[in-house]
Enzyme design. Structure first.
Site, short mmCIF file in Angstrom:
data_model
loop_
_atom_site.label_atom_id
_atom_site.label_comp_id
_atom_site.label_asym_id
_atom_site.label_seq_id
_atom_site.Cartn_x
_atom_site.Cartn_y
_atom_site.Cartn_z
CB CYS A 391 37.10 41.33 34.59
SG CYS A 391 37.56 42.67 35.44
CG HIS A 517 31.98 42.87 33.57
ND1 HIS A 517 32.14 41.56 33.94
CD2 HIS A 517 33.34 43.65 33.89
CE1 HIS A 517 32.94 41.28 35.17
NE2 HIS A 517 33.59 42.83 34.97
CD GLU A 519 30.29 40.23 31.36
OE1 GLU A 519 30.59 40.18 30.73
OE2 GLU A 519 30.78 40.01 32.34
N1 GLN Z 1 39.42 41.08 40.51
C1 GLN Z 1 39.84 42.02 39.21
C2 GLN Z 1 40.41 43.30 40.02
O1 GLN Z 1 39.58 43.98 40.23
C3 GLN Z 1 38.78 41.36 38.63
C4 GLN Z 1 37.66 41.93 38.38
C5 GLN Z 1 36.81 41.64 37.37
O2 GLN Z 1 36.84 40.54 37.02
N2 GLN Z 1 35.29 41.55 37.66
O3 GLN Z 1 40.73 44.21 39.14
#
Ligand code: GLN
Length: 544
Positions: A391, A517, A519
């Protein structure tokens, strides 16, 4: 799967309450019990009720509550749901996590709609009725023989009271053979006296009884084995049968707990009390194959985890558990080197990252520590160290490439610098008008189409995948041509929207950034393919 002599069609309910202190591991006990019942052929789910006022943990700082876990249906939930999925290997949903905030919100909405017209809306019956309704939602789907409900917090807390009352009423409504209460408690060892002490448990059971609830089973967390005389004492003073006093001794790993609970016959006691047959023995075959590999690694790799909440390891719970699963598959111990992104600078990056076999830049929000994350990406890219960006970690990889390879100095995400000259990561159009913070990100499961000539395709062995998301910002497709011409490939794209989901560097041994994600979907029985592939690459690196 045929149910073992299960003639009842109604769902049975198991409640898990906590006494004496918090952090005794209700989630792990609940998940372990569920695992054993599942292995006996029952269909089981677990639900967590959290007594705080936030609608969900999505707006909570990870320092407050650890990781925010995300389900396929896009619910932002308590990290215990992660344990439920990792143990049971079945997905959870919004219905598996309810907070006091959500309960009050629906009661207040009903009040505004006039559903209680003329009535004074009160904690009892309106709030307790809503709690009872939420507890039975999963049971009423007809999909489950047993629903385990974990009540967050500790008995005696003011905010837990309506939940305990709802449990008392449900017991009354559904009958004793359909509902049981497991109370998880602490039996501390006083070194000076050389003794285990039962008094805190006696007090916490009294507290429950004052609310009209008798526990059926006591699960006692302890550092030393409970003697028969301690069990007798607990039984006598807590009004619980002696065979229902279950020892829960400290374990080497949470994945030992189902076996420990099996040895203690927790599942048998539960089934007997619920009038269900317990003929089919839990095999835990695949589970124990995993445990054997996990406990007998043939090699070790060290992976740097770069994040800004590293003081609280629970903030990255699903990532570290995914390493455990993928490590076992590779018969390798994954040692995590925790690195605070704010402490990583040009000067110390070599010293801090030297010797690691892989680098993972973790998810996160806001600009604190991002320059350190970018330094880590650069180190991994230039030194051919396997890199996994999740992410925000994927976004940092794109920014680093834009700055240092494309020469777009100060390229950035508009999350970090709203007026950046080169917004290679930018807000999606539909996000620009959103003002509410809670529950408004791109959340939950989205499809992704993979390029067949890629590391990710090799790992997934499938060209269409679905993964869970939790972010607002995206790869800015205005830079797609420029970035791909310079050698970074987009190897996964959302088939409907064209949004970039995955980037790779084909010339690097293993350099993958994912906007989603992975994970969250790694379980004991299904370790995540990308984590397996990343650990494998780290293992290869360690041997070179
Ligand atoms: N802050 C980033 C976004 O909102 C990544 C979010 C994250 O790592 N879950 O896109």
């Amino acid at each position: 799967m045929p149910k073992p002599n299960n003639t009842m069609h109604d769902t049975k309910y198991v409640f898990v309450t906590g006494g004496v202190t918090s952090s005794l591991g209700k989630g792990i006990i609940g998940a372990s019990l569920a695992k054993l019942l599942q292995e006996r052929g029952y269909s089981v789910t677990i639900q967590k009720l959290d007594p705080y006022i936030n609608i969900d943990p999505g707006t909570l700082n990870p320092y407050e509550h650890g990781e925010c876990y995300v389900t396929d249906d896009g619910a932002e939930t308590d990290l215990d749901l992660g344990h439920y999925e990792r143990f049971l290997n079945i997905p959870t949903s919004q219905a598996n996590n309810v907070t006091t905030g959500r309960i009050y919100q629906s009661v207040i909405h009903k009040e505004r709609r006039g559903e209680f017209l003329g009535k004074t809306v009160q904690v009892i019956p309106h709030i307790t009725d809503e709690i009872k309704h939420r507890i039975q939602l999963l049971g009423k789907t007809g999909d489950y023989d047993i629903v385990i409900t974990e009540i967050g917090g500790t008995v005696g807390d003011i905010e837990s009271l309506p939940y305990v009352e709802a449990v008392r009423q449900l017991r009354w409504d559904l009958g004793e053979e359909n509902t049981i209460i497991i109370h998880l408690t602490l039996v501390p060892y006083l070194a000076a006296a050389g003794e285990l002490k039962t008094k805190p448990t006696q007090h916490s059971v009294k507290m429950l009884m004052q609310s009209g609830v008798n526990p059926d089973i006591l699960v006692c967390r302890t550092e030393h084995h409970l003697t028969e005389s301690i069990k007798r004492k607990l039984a006598l003073f807590c009004n619980v049968k002696q065979e229902s006093i279950i020892e829960s001794i400290d374990a080497e790993t949470i994945y030992d707990v189902p076996n420990l609970m099996f040895d203690e016959k927790l599942d048998v006691v539960v089934l007997n009390k619920l009038n269900l047959s317990s003929d089919k023995k839990p095999g835990l075959k695949k589970w124990n194959e995993f445990l054997t590999k996990h406990k007998n690694p043939k090699s070790t790799v060290e992976i740097a985890l770069i994040g800004k909440y590293v003081e609280l390891h629970d903030s990255y719970k699903s990532i570290t558990e995914a390493f455990i699963h993928a490590g076992a598959t590779n018969e390798t111990k994954v040692k995590v080197r925790w690195i605070h992104s704010e402490e990583l600078t040009t000067k110390n990056v070599v010293k801090k990252l030297q010797g690691v076999n892989g680098i993972l830049v973790a998810p996160g929000f806001g600009d604190r520590g991002i320059e350190g994350k970018i330094k880590a990406v650069q180190y991994a890219r230039e030194n051919n160290i396997p890199y996994f960006g999740i992410c925000l970690g994927m976004q940092m990889a794109v920014i680093e490439y834009a700055r240092n390879v494309l020469g777009l100095a100060n390229a950035n995400s508009t999350e970090m610098k709203i007026d950046t000259e080169y917004p290679v990561i930018d807000l999606m159009e539909e996000q620009k008008t959103i003002t509410n913070k809670g529950g408004t990100m791109r959340l939950g499961a989205w499809d992704c189409k993979l390029d067949e000539k890629s590391k990710v395709f090799e790992a997934y062995k499938n060209d269409l995948i679905s993964e869970r998301h939790r972010h607002r910002y995206e790869f800015n497709n205005n830079y797609l041509e420029q970035i791909t011409n310079a050698g970074m490939k987009t190897t996964g794209v959302n088939p409907k929207t064209g949004l970039v989901e995955i980037i790779e560097l084909p010339k690097h041994p293993w350099f993958v950034g994912v906007q989603y994600h992975p994970e969250y979907k790694s379980t004991v029985l299904n370790p995540h393919p990308l984590f397996i592939s990343f650990v494998k690459a780290a293992l290869k690196q360690s041997k070179s």
